[in-house]
Design an enzyme around this catalytic site. Structure first.
Site, PDB file in Angstrom:
ATOM      1  N   SER A 149      21.719  47.328  16.864  1.00 43.67           N
ATOM      2  CA  SER A 149      20.492  48.132  16.446  1.00 43.67           C
ATOM      3  C   SER A 149      19.724  47.753  15.447  1.00 43.67           C
ATOM      4  O   SER A 149      18.466  47.894  15.171  1.00 43.67           O
ATOM      5  CB  SER A 149      21.087  49.528  16.348  1.00 43.67           C
ATOM      6  OG  SER A 149      22.213  49.583  15.548  1.00 43.67           O
ATOM      7  N   HIS A 177      19.067  53.836   9.701  1.00 37.49           N
ATOM      8  CA  HIS A 177      18.787  52.552  10.204  1.00 37.49           C
ATOM      9  C   HIS A 177      17.280  52.144   9.617  1.00 37.49           C
ATOM     10  O   HIS A 177      16.564  52.956   9.137  1.00 37.49           O
ATOM     11  CB  HIS A 177      18.447  52.548  11.751  1.00 37.49           C
ATOM     12  CG  HIS A 177      19.602  52.498  12.621  1.00 37.49           C
ATOM     13  ND1 HIS A 177      20.755  53.312  12.613  1.00 37.49           N
ATOM     14  CD2 HIS A 177      20.327  51.371  13.261  1.00 37.49           C
ATOM     15  CE1 HIS A 177      21.707  52.857  13.393  1.00 37.49           C
ATOM     16  NE2 HIS A 177      21.544  51.581  13.831  1.00 37.49           N
TER      17      HIS A 177
END
Length: 307
Positions: A52, A283
């Site tokens: 990711s 993230h």
């Protein structure tokens, strides 16, 4: 709602996608000439592989198949491809990928991603790979610490959980991941023998120094120190494996210092557990992807051997 449940819920927050426009002033002819001289050599076929932190979940605009991989048109592979004279670029990264998903298919909630190694071949001239975080259990670590740490804000409940047996469970996981990274790099170089291979590390999630920013990021000072050390050990392991395999390691940690999830909005590259810019919790956002792309391009620029 108890604090632990609140932060566990925050870890799964989904942010609506948004777009923005950046207008830059035109560069002078001298600046353009300098930029051109510093650009890497042209690339024939570029393949991006990874998890990711490569794919860019929820960073606008989501694209590609399967949809469940959550790739962004503005992730660092896309920006690297734009920064190079790429003939063909193929992004096979997928959110949630482990080293096992390099050689085997990965099922997502919305489709199956083929084995990432299948994208390689003798015609590939550039490969970037960002992997390893899910092998040590990134998602479960964040969830565990977000639950435990707020219960002892002046202690280090998360650290105690992982080290309570007298050994450091996460350090052991990193050690166990090292041979998997070695095998992955061996497979990449075997399938793409002409390629310039770069193993991309992870950016700084938490402040490089200091106590963090509790409760905005719900980790106590003791747990921030512990988790910072875990990420640094992971990156050190990746750098060591890259050196052993004879491939380049891209340090994204150093340029991201000061842009961690505790930094101000507009400065941070990593979103907190409740994002304020389009990105998955914990993230990189669009700025983080730009920073990672710059690190990759910087690693290529000085003495690129890509043709």
């Amino acid at each position: 709602m108890p604090a632990a449940r609140m932060w566990r819920a925050a870890a799964s927050v989904v942010v609506a996608l948004a777009t923005g426009v950046l207008v830059a002033s035109p560069a002078s002819a001298q600046e353009q000439a300098q930029d051109k001289a510093q650009q890497p050599a042209p690339v024939g076929r570029y393949v991006a592989m990874g998890d990711s932190y490569t794919a860019g979940p929820l960073v606008p605009i989501q694209t590609g198949k399967p949809v469940g991989c959550l790739r962004s048109t503005n992730n660092y592979p896309a920006l690297v491809a734009k920064g190079l004279a790429v003939t063909t670029a193929q992004d096979v990264s997928c959110s949630g990928a482990t080293t096992a998903n390099l050689a085997g298919p990965q099922r997502t909630g919305l489709g199956t991603n083929a084995a990432q190694l299948d994208a390689l071949g003798p015609d590939v001239s550039l490969v970037t790979l960002g992997i390893g975080g899910n092998d040590i259990g990134f998602v479960s670590i964040v969830a565990e610490c977000a639950t435990r740490s707020p219960l002892k804000p002046t202690g280090a409940a998360c650290r105690d959980h992982y080290t309570g047996t007298g050994s450091d469970e996460l350090a052991t996981r990193i050690d166990a991941t090292a041979p998997r990274i070695a095998a992955a790099l061996a497979a990449v170089t075997a399938r793409a023998p002409q390629a310039h291979v770069l193993l991309v590390g992870y950016p700084a999630l938490l402040p490089d120094t200091g106590d963090g920013c509790f409760p905005f990021v719900p980790f106590s000072a003791g747990d921030v120190d512990y988790l910072r050390g875990v990420e640094q050990k992971l990156n050190t392991m990746l750098a060591d494996q890259a050196a052993a395999a004879g491939v380049d390691y891209v340090d994204t940690y150093t340029p991201s210092i000061g842009h961690d999830m505790c930094a101000d909005h507009g400065v941070r590259w990593i979103e907190g557990l409740i994002p304020t810019s389009p990105a998955a919790p914990a993230h990189p956002n669009a700025a983080g992807m730009r920073g990672m792309a710059d690190a990759v391009l910087g690693a290529l620029a000085p003495s690129s051997n890509v043709a």
